[in-house]
Scaffold this motif. Structure first.
Motif, PDB file in Angstrom:
ATOM      1  N   GLN A 233       0.826  -1.195   0.000  1.00  0.00           N
ATOM      2  CA  GLN A 233       0.000   0.000   0.000  1.00  0.00           C
ATOM      3  C   GLN A 233       0.872   1.261   0.000  1.00  0.00           C
ATOM      4  N   ARG A 234       2.017   1.143   0.707  1.00  0.00           N
ATOM      5  CA  ARG A 234       2.937   2.273   0.736  1.00  0.00           C
ATOM      6  C   ARG A 234       4.256   1.861   0.111  1.00  0.00           C
ATOM      7  N   THR A 235       4.926   2.764  -0.550  1.00  0.00           N
ATOM      8  CA  THR A 235       6.222   2.447  -1.138  1.00  0.00           C
ATOM      9  C   THR A 235       7.222   3.531  -0.739  1.00  0.00           C
ATOM     10  N   VAL A 236       8.425   3.071  -0.412  1.00  0.00           N
ATOM     11  CA  VAL A 236       9.482   3.990  -0.004  1.00  0.00           C
ATOM     12  C   VAL A 236      10.667   3.775  -0.929  1.00  0.00           C
ATOM     13  N   PHE A 237      11.191   4.841  -1.486  1.00  0.00           N
ATOM     14  CA  PHE A 237      12.317   4.712  -2.401  1.00  0.00           C
ATOM     15  C   PHE A 237      13.591   5.224  -1.741  1.00  0.00           C
ATOM     16  N   PHE A 238      14.605   4.368  -1.713  1.00  0.00           N
ATOM     17  CA  PHE A 238      15.908   4.722  -1.165  1.00  0.00           C
ATOM     18  C   PHE A 238      16.899   4.863  -2.307  1.00  0.00           C
ATOM     19  N   ASN A 239      17.827   5.784  -2.127  1.00  0.00           N
ATOM     20  CA  ASN A 239      18.955   5.804  -3.047  1.00  0.00           C
ATOM     21  C   ASN A 239      20.193   6.313  -2.320  1.00  0.00           C
ATOM     22  N   LEU A 240      21.295   5.596  -2.490  1.00  0.00           N
ATOM     23  CA  LEU A 240      22.578   5.975  -1.891  1.00  0.00           C
ATOM     24  C   LEU A 240      22.456   6.282  -0.401  1.00  0.00           C
ATOM     25  N   GLY A 241      21.697   5.464   0.302  1.00  0.00           N
ATOM     26  CA  GLY A 241      21.598   5.604   1.750  1.00  0.00           C
ATOM     27  C   GLY A 241      20.653   6.693   2.211  1.00  0.00           C
ATOM     28  N   LYS A 242      19.974   7.334   1.288  1.00  0.00           N
ATOM     29  CA  LYS A 242      19.031   8.378   1.696  1.00  0.00           C
ATOM     30  C   LYS A 242      17.624   7.969   1.282  1.00  0.00           C
ATOM     31  N   LEU A 243      16.652   8.357   2.133  1.00  0.00           N
ATOM     32  CA  LEU A 243      15.271   8.130   1.761  1.00  0.00           C
ATOM     33  C   LEU A 243      14.895   9.231   0.782  1.00  0.00           C
ATOM     34  N   VAL A 244      14.562   8.853  -0.447  1.00  0.00           N
ATOM     35  CA  VAL A 244      14.300   9.869  -1.466  1.00  0.00           C
ATOM     36  C   VAL A 244      12.836  10.271  -1.461  1.00  0.00           C
ATOM     37  N   GLU A 245      11.974   9.277  -1.451  1.00  0.00           N
ATOM     38  CA  GLU A 245      10.554   9.603  -1.537  1.00  0.00           C
ATOM     39  C   GLU A 245       9.737   8.482  -0.939  1.00  0.00           C
ATOM     40  N   GLU A 246       8.644   8.863  -0.255  1.00  0.00           N
ATOM     41  CA  GLU A 246       7.707   7.849   0.216  1.00  0.00           C
ATOM     42  C   GLU A 246       6.310   8.316  -0.112  1.00  0.00           C
ATOM     43  N   GLY A 247       5.429   7.335  -0.266  1.00  0.00           N
ATOM     44  CA  GLY A 247       4.068   7.721  -0.581  1.00  0.00           C
ATOM     45  C   GLY A 247       3.213   6.510  -0.845  1.00  0.00           C
ATOM     46  N   ASP A 248       1.957   6.766  -1.172  1.00  0.00           N
ATOM     47  CA  ASP A 248       1.082   5.674  -1.544  1.00  0.00           C
ATOM     48  C   ASP A 248       1.648   4.980  -2.772  1.00  0.00           C
ATOM     49  N   THR A 249       1.528   3.671  -2.808  1.00  0.00           N
ATOM     50  CA  THR A 249       2.122   2.914  -3.905  1.00  0.00           C
ATOM     51  C   THR A 249       1.636   3.424  -5.260  1.00  0.00           C
ATOM     52  N   THR A 250       0.322   3.649  -5.362  1.00  0.00           N
ATOM     53  CA  THR A 250      -0.205   4.110  -6.648  1.00  0.00           C
ATOM     54  C   THR A 250       0.408   5.441  -7.031  1.00  0.00           C
ATOM     55  N   GLN A 251       0.549   6.315  -6.033  1.00  0.00           N
ATOM     56  CA  GLN A 251       1.103   7.626  -6.339  1.00  0.00           C
ATOM     57  C   GLN A 251       2.560   7.501  -6.775  1.00  0.00           C
ATOM     58  N   ILE A 252       3.346   6.692  -6.043  1.00  0.00           N
ATOM     59  CA  ILE A 252       4.764   6.547  -6.380  1.00  0.00           C
ATOM     60  C   ILE A 252       4.921   6.012  -7.800  1.00  0.00           C
ATOM     61  N   PHE A 253       4.058   5.054  -8.155  1.00  0.00           N
ATOM     62  CA  PHE A 253       4.248   4.433  -9.465  1.00  0.00           C
ATOM     63  C   PHE A 253       3.593   5.199 -10.614  1.00  0.00           C
TER      64      PHE A 253
END
Ligand SMILES: Nc1ncnc2c1ncn2[C@@H]1O[C@H](COP(=O)(O)OP(=O)(O)O)[C@@H](O)[C@H]1O
Ligand SMILES: [Mg+2]
Lengths: 270, 464
Positions: A233-253
């Motif tokens: 339901q929720r997705t969190v995107f990490f890159n290079l050790g930093k949290l870049v973006e989090e949000g509802d899965t539909t919104q992220i995708f």
């Protein structure tokens, strides 16, 4: 006592099922180091109760490391140091006895790792350690119901005494899920649980995750975008050790705010 | 002279290697791709074609020439040694080469005055040997050269040089392992033969089940193999007693230190403790032996007397204790290896369920490493059973049939040593008994190792 905060506060952009739930896990300013090498930088993340949160990102970005903060498995790595505050129901996990913490926060690993014991003993292992069953009949109950909930009972009910390591890869992974469920956890952490499995076994695990999120808070690390989209339901995107973006899965995708996220989910990364 | 021939073979092989490489390259105009194998394989092939026949010829010539040199001396001096016995002829032949060496190193000067047989023979021998060696050098050179020409001729771009070198290496390896296996079989055979000679004098059942061991008595002609003299049960019991004591010490301590090293100790501690343990297992057992005899045995005696127990100056307990200490590193190092081989993922899985380190070790790691640990313990028993020096020094030679660890006992290996260390006739039953004991020892260790192997094989597939 449970410190529940309304998720509106933490998930201002939440829609549908995500809204109106409590925060189960909370990382505040989490910094993690292996020796002198920092691999997580000021990660702040709240994870809602009884929902599936997917952690995605290129490999080596620190997803597994972040996941291991929640059940303090990083402590088994001598070079690893965690700074910041990680909360379970508002309590610092460092103040919770590690045995109790790991009973409440279960984990499923990337490679299925059943013990070289019988199927029954694999599932009974946790309850035995925590003394959850008074009698052997109770233990039998726990084992059967855990296998049932992990969707494995049908396949193994007449060979409970065979070695767990003799099952197929997908069955082994479901056995590991049953093993984690058997101690009645509140949270299940899954670190790329399907990366060693074939598509059919993967589909079964994904169905299982759908069922399990009725009762458990699930955090899943995955390298498959489709999987994240399907199960979470929720997705969190990490890159290079930093949290870049989090949000509802539909919104992220469908509508990622961040350029890096967009590049990653459209496969234009790096 | 001989070394020149030896060197010639090497030099030819060397030349062969480089010429073959060059020739292979030349034949294809430098295009390696057109060759069947890499140029160096042509080199190896030709070098081997020179080395093998070269050395074969060398050694054949050496052994044949010494044979013919002897024959020539016998023929030449046949009238002067006609009244020698065969023993005397042999002694004479043995002395000739040494004597001729001495003549040569002393120079030619004072020789002409002597005219006795040995001297004459030596002169002849030296002369013949000189001829032989000259011939050896020339012929070796020739053989190598012919091989070189022949092998170089075989080098063509389509020759499968790599396959030939491979099959040669296969042969070398197969021969080495055949040597290892055949030696063991040979030893076993000689054991069997001697043991059967023993059993034709002393019945098997008397040897295996007799309760009285005193081989010395049978050395008196009138008591030849008297009844009950060769009953080996006291030795078996003594061996078992000492082994059990040793294992009682080594198993818990060895296992626990292995667990500590693999799962509890810091990496830094482990890094130096493990090699130290392995060095400990290399200490010669004599050292442990005098430690047992000079320190442990008197201590046990002292404390035994404090408790009002009669303790012999040498006791099974002292030997067993020290032997146990000796095999601790053996047990711990082997079990440490198998415990470390248990995958980290199992440790993680257990820890993630909330198990403590100790629970993980007892419930997951030890069962998973079980077969390897049993294997380590069986090998350790094998070592304890075969150990001699510690027992000689600390437990004594008296074949008492007792289970009292404070008594003097003796073991199979110690008796073997005692039986063979005197100057005795070889077909004396006392000497032959040593072979029978060795046979028993061989079978016990053989069965131990076989079981160890089977345990390992049975449980190997339990985790990957
Ligand atoms: N045990 C360890 N010791 C040292 N560095 C590690 C260890 N585990 C992971 N790392 C480093 O931490 C970073 C993040 O690793 P990880 O959390 O496993 O990434 P991910 O799961 O996202 O692929 C990587 O750069 C990795 O090299
Ligand atoms: Mg990972």
């Amino acid at each position: 006592m449970t410190d529940t905060q309304k998720c509106k506060e933490y998930f201002p952009d939440a829609t549908g099922g995500a809204s109106g739930c409590a925060v189960k896990l909370h990382g505040r300013d989490v910094n993690v180091f292996y020796d002198d090498k920092q691999v997580l930088f000021d990660v702040n993340l709240a994870i809602g109760e009884k929902m599936v949160t997917a952690l995605i990102g290129p490999s080596g970005c620190g997803k597994s490391t972040f996941l291991r903060c929640f059940n303090r498995m990083n402590e088994t790595i001598s070079s690893c140091r965690v700074a910041g505050r990680v909360e379970l129901d508002g309590f610092n996990v460092r103040d919770i006895d590690v045995v109790e913490l790991r009973a409440r926060v279960g984990m499923v690993f990337q490679k299925p790792n059943p013990f070289p014991k019988s199927i029954y003993e694999n599932v009974a292992y946790g309850p035995r350690i925590h003394g959850l069953a008074g009698t052997s009949a109770e233990l039998d109950d726990i084992v059967t119901s855990s296998l049932e909930r992990a969707g494995l009972l049908e396949e193994v009910h007449n060979r409970m005494n065979e070695l767990g390591t003799g099952l197929s890869g997908g069955q082994q992974q479901r056995l590991c899920i049953a093993r984690a469920i058997a101690v009645n956890p509140e949270v299940i952490l899954m670190d790329e649980p399907c990366s060693a499995l074939d598509p059919i076994a993967t589909a079964r695990i994904e169905e299982l995750i759908d069922d399990l999120c009725q009762n458990y808070t699930i955090v899943i690390v995955t390298h498959s975008m489709q999987q994240a989209a399907r199960v979470s339901q929720r997705t969190v995107f990490f890159n290079l050790g930093k949290l870049v973006e989090e949000g509802d899965t539909t919104q992220i995708f469908t509508n990622p705010h961040d350029k890096q996220t967009q590049d990653y989910i459209t496969g234009r990364f790096g | 002279m001989t070394s020149v021939a030896f060197l010639a073979v090497f030099i030819w092989a060397f030349i062969g290697y480089y010429s073959a490489r060059a020739r292979a390259l030349y034949l294809v105009g430098g295009v390696v791709r057109d060759l069947n194998s890499l140029p160096r394989y042509y080199g190896f092939f030709v070098a081997l074609c020179i080395l093998l026949p070269g050395f074969l010829f060398f050694f054949l010539w050496k052994s044949l020439s010494s044979f013919f040199l002897e024959k020539r001396i016998l023929f030449f001096f046949s009238d002067r040694i006609s009244d020698f016995s065969s023993l005397e002829v042999n002694a004479f032949l043995r002395n000739v080469p040494g004597f001729s060496d001495r003549i040569q190193s002393a120079g030619r000067g004072p020789i002409s005055e002597k005219t006795d047989l040995l001297f004459d023979a030596s002169v002849l021998y030296a002369h013949d040997q000189w001829l032989c060696n000259i011939a050896l050098v020339f012929l070796t050179f020739l053989v190598c050269f012919l091989c070189f020409m022949r092998a170089l001729h075989l080098v063509t771009p389509c020759m499968r040089a790599r396959a030939r070198v491979e099959s040669f290496i296969w042969w070398v390896l197969a021969c080495s392992s055949a040597v290892a296996v055949l030696t063991s079989i040979g030893i076993l055979m000689s054991l069997l033969v001697q043991a059967f000679r023993f059993f034709s004098i002393v019945p098997v059942h008397e040897f295996l089940f007799g309760l009285h061991w005193s081989p010395q008595l049978s050395m008196r002609p009138d008591q030849f193999a008297g009844s009950g003299t060769f009953g080996a049960v006291p030795l078996f019991v003594g061996t078992a007693l000492i082994t059990v004591i040793a294992m009682c010490i080594a198993t818990p301590i060895g296992l626990m230190s292995a667990i500590y090293l693999s799962d509890y100790a810091s990496l830094g501690f482990r890094a130096w403790a493990k090699p130290v343990l392995e060095i400990l297992s290399g200490i010669p057992t004599v050292v442990y032996g005098f430690f047992a005899a000079l320190t442990v045995a008197p201590l046990i005696r002292y404390y035994g007397e404090l408790l009002g127990l009669g303790v012999a100056a040498e006791s099974a307990l002292a030997a067993g204790l020290v032997m146990g200490i000796m095999i601790i590193p053996f047990v711990s190092s082997l079990s440490d290896d198998v415990i470390c081989a248990v995958p980290q993922s199992l440790r993680d899985g257990s820890a993630a369920l909330g198990a403590t380190k100790t629970e993980t070790v007892i419930k997951v790691i030890l069962p998973a490493a079980f077969s390897g640990i049993v294997n380590a313990l069986l090998l350790a028993v094998g070592r304890a059973v075969g150990e001699t020096m510690i027992v000689v020094m600390a437990a004594g030679l008296a074949p008492n049939l007792t289970l009292n660890p404070l008594d003097v006992v003796t073991t199979v290996t110690v008796q073997i040593m005692a039986l063979l260390s005197g100057d005795q006739e070889f077909d004396n039953p006392g000497t032959l008994a040593a072979f029978a004991l060795s046979l028993v020892l061989f079978f016990v260790t053989f069965i131990l190792n076989l079981t160890a192997l089977r345990v390992v094989r049975k449980y190997r597939e339990r985790y990957d």
